[in-house]
Design an enzyme around this catalytic site. Structure first.
Site, PDB file in Angstrom:
ATOM      1  N   LYS A 146     -55.226 -70.461  -7.167  1.00  0.00           N
ATOM      2  CA  LYS A 146     -53.809 -70.706  -6.885  1.00  0.00           C
ATOM      3  C   LYS A 146     -53.552 -71.062  -5.422  1.00  0.00           C
ATOM      4  CE  LYS A 146     -51.561 -68.640 -10.759  1.00  0.00           C
ATOM      5  NZ  LYS A 146     -52.598 -67.848 -11.471  1.00  0.00           N
ATOM      6  N   GLU A 194     -41.963 -68.399  -7.913  1.00  0.00           N
ATOM      7  CA  GLU A 194     -41.931 -67.444  -9.020  1.00  0.00           C
ATOM      8  C   GLU A 194     -43.306 -66.809  -9.121  1.00  0.00           C
ATOM      9  OE1 GLU A 194     -42.914 -70.464  -9.391  1.00  0.00           O
ATOM     10  OE2 GLU A 194     -44.692 -70.192 -10.635  1.00  0.00           O
ATOM     11  N   SER A 248     -61.933 -69.178 -12.503  1.00  0.00           N
ATOM     12  CA  SER A 248     -60.692 -69.407 -11.761  1.00  0.00           C
ATOM     13  C   SER A 248     -60.356 -68.318 -10.753  1.00  0.00           C
ATOM     14  CB  SER A 248     -59.529 -69.608 -12.732  1.00  0.00           C
ATOM     15  OG  SER A 248     -59.445 -68.525 -13.641  1.00  0.00           O
TER      16      SER A 248
END
Ligand SMILES: *Cc1c(COP(=O)(O)O)cnc(C)c1O
Length: 426
Positions: free
Chosen positions: A111, A133, A398
């Site tokens: 991210k 968010e 990830s």
């Protein structure tokens, strides 16, 4: 039109969409990936969306911007990330397994690639404040860290339920200087947090940038996030071809779809490479028991885009379930909906139980604690390997699993794997 003619004209349409994708013609000028995507936002937001779109198409190709971004990716994020030859998993599965290690990035998941990229972009187009968010808090932490790095104030909307479930990440965001606003409306989880972030953005569309955390939302976000995450696939392809060759298959987990599109993008034109997205199969196939949007959903509009979606016969968005908070979302990025429609990517599911087993196996075989989200990709790859002996398999790892310890604690390690003591996480 006969059935055969209809079938072959559909096939021709799909082939054209694939070549458009490979040639970089999608999304089109209207932000469409074939029938999916678009920009379904309130009129009051359109000037902000236009300004952002103009900035995205001006800055992403800009050499100075790319150089600045690459500096941050190297110095601060820790790129390039390793490609690890997974000798233990390879021996167990009878395959050649490679792991792309986004778990080794700063803040522990992919991210951050998107957060720092959008932060730099926001500053360049004159935004003075960031809203974001977050669901489990991973994107909130990445956004808070990027904003601290760039000197931008950051407000993170987070459902009240998630604020309670993910207290350590709330603390991390506070320490990184962000303001965390608990959202008490709607389902009080990720979906409501997105709604509140958009509402905030509408009130100050010029000074505020909405830093969206996945390849979802209105155009230009699915495109912007794909471009910022595709560094994963570019690195992985170069690393793997230098050391072994092209993969037979590439696996990634799919929540909103950002790590998956980031890994797949570079391989879309390599039609000999099988691409497989793994969704959260949760506790089973019934609506509400999983977060498998592409496997069980229907087309609809949520959060500004037309894409596949989980909703009931009354049109109400379905509450979802997954043991991994990061996959627990009823929608998916529009590019994945297109890739499924044209058959370029296969979307399968892994259950909560399979994901937990995959965490245990990756720990035991590789000495790597993967995030529960990433474990879905491992579980999907493991099943595929059983049917394709000797194949070379690339798996997108990830993120790291340290954040999942409160959940994993409910599933103590036994000599054979994990044993369930409480009912599957809700
Ligand atoms: C958030 C998250 C995901 C899911 O998001 P995508 O946009 O689908 O990539 C997957 N893995 C980890 C570690 C995450 O934090």
């Amino acid at each position: 039109m006969s059935t055969n003619t209809a079938t072959s004209s559909r096939a021709a349409g799909h082939a054209r969409l694939l070549s458009d994708l490979v040639a970089g013609r999608l999304p089109d000028a209207r932000g469409r990936f074939g029938p999916f995507g678009g920009c379904y936002v309130p009129e009051t937001l359109m000037p902000a969306v236009h300004r952002l779109t103009e900035g995205v198409y001006r800055l992403l190709p800009d050499e100075a911007f790319q150089q600045r971004l690459n500096e941050e990716l190297q110095d601060w994020v820790g790129r390039p990330t390793s490609l690890t030859r997974a000798a233990g998993l390879s021996a167990r599965w009878g395959a050649e397994v490679w792991l792309k290690r986004e778990d080794l990035t700063h803040t522990g998941a992919h991210k951050i690639n998107n957060a720092i990229g959008q932060g730099l972009l926001a500053r360049s187009i004159g935004a003075e404040r960031i809203v974001a968010e977050t669901g489990a808090g991973q994107h909130g932490v990445a956004a808070a860290a990027a904003c601290a790095r760039l000197g931008l104030p950051c407000v993170v909307y987070m459902g009240e339920v998630d604020v309670e479930r993910q207290a350590p990440n709330v603390d991390r965001m506070h320490r990184l200087g962000a303001t965390v606003v608990p959202v008490t409306s709607g389902d009080r989880t990720l979906r409501s947090a997105v709604n509140e972030a958009i509402r905030d953005w509408v009130t100050d569309p010029v000074g505020t940038h909405y830093l969206l955390g996945s390849a979802v939302g209105p155009h230009p976000y699915p495109y912007l996030v794909r471009e910022l995450q595709s560094v994963i696939g570019r690195e992985a392809k170069a690393q793997l071809t230098a050391r072994a060759g092209m993969p037979d298959a590439v696996f990634a987990c799919v929540g909103g779809g950002s790590n998956a599109i980031g890994l797949f993008h570079e391989f879309i034109g390599d039609e000999d490479v099988a691409l497989v997205g793994v969704e959260a199969g949760g506790r089973g196939g019934a609506l509400g028991e999983n977060s498998a949007t592409l496997s069980g959903g229907r087309p609809g509009v949520l959060h500004g885009a037309h894409s596949m979606l989980l909703y009931d016969d009354d049109g109400q968005i379905q509450e979802t379930h997954s043991v991994s908070a990061g996959l627990d979302y009823p929608g998916v990025g529009p590019e994945h909906s297109l890739l499924q429609m044209i058959g370029r990517v296969d979307y399968v599911t892994a259950s909560d139980e399979e994901a937990l087993d995959a965490v245990a196996e990756c720990c035991a075989a590789e000495g790597i604690l993967p995030a529960l989200e990433s474990a879905h990709a491992i579980a999907g790859a493991r099943r595929w390997a059983a049917e394709n002996p000797g194949a070379r398999i690339l798996i997108g790892l990830s993120g790291r699993g340290d954040k999942d310890m409160p959940i994993l604690r409910r599933f103590p390690v036994t000599s054979t794997g994990v044993e369930e003591t409480a009912h599957a996480a809700s």
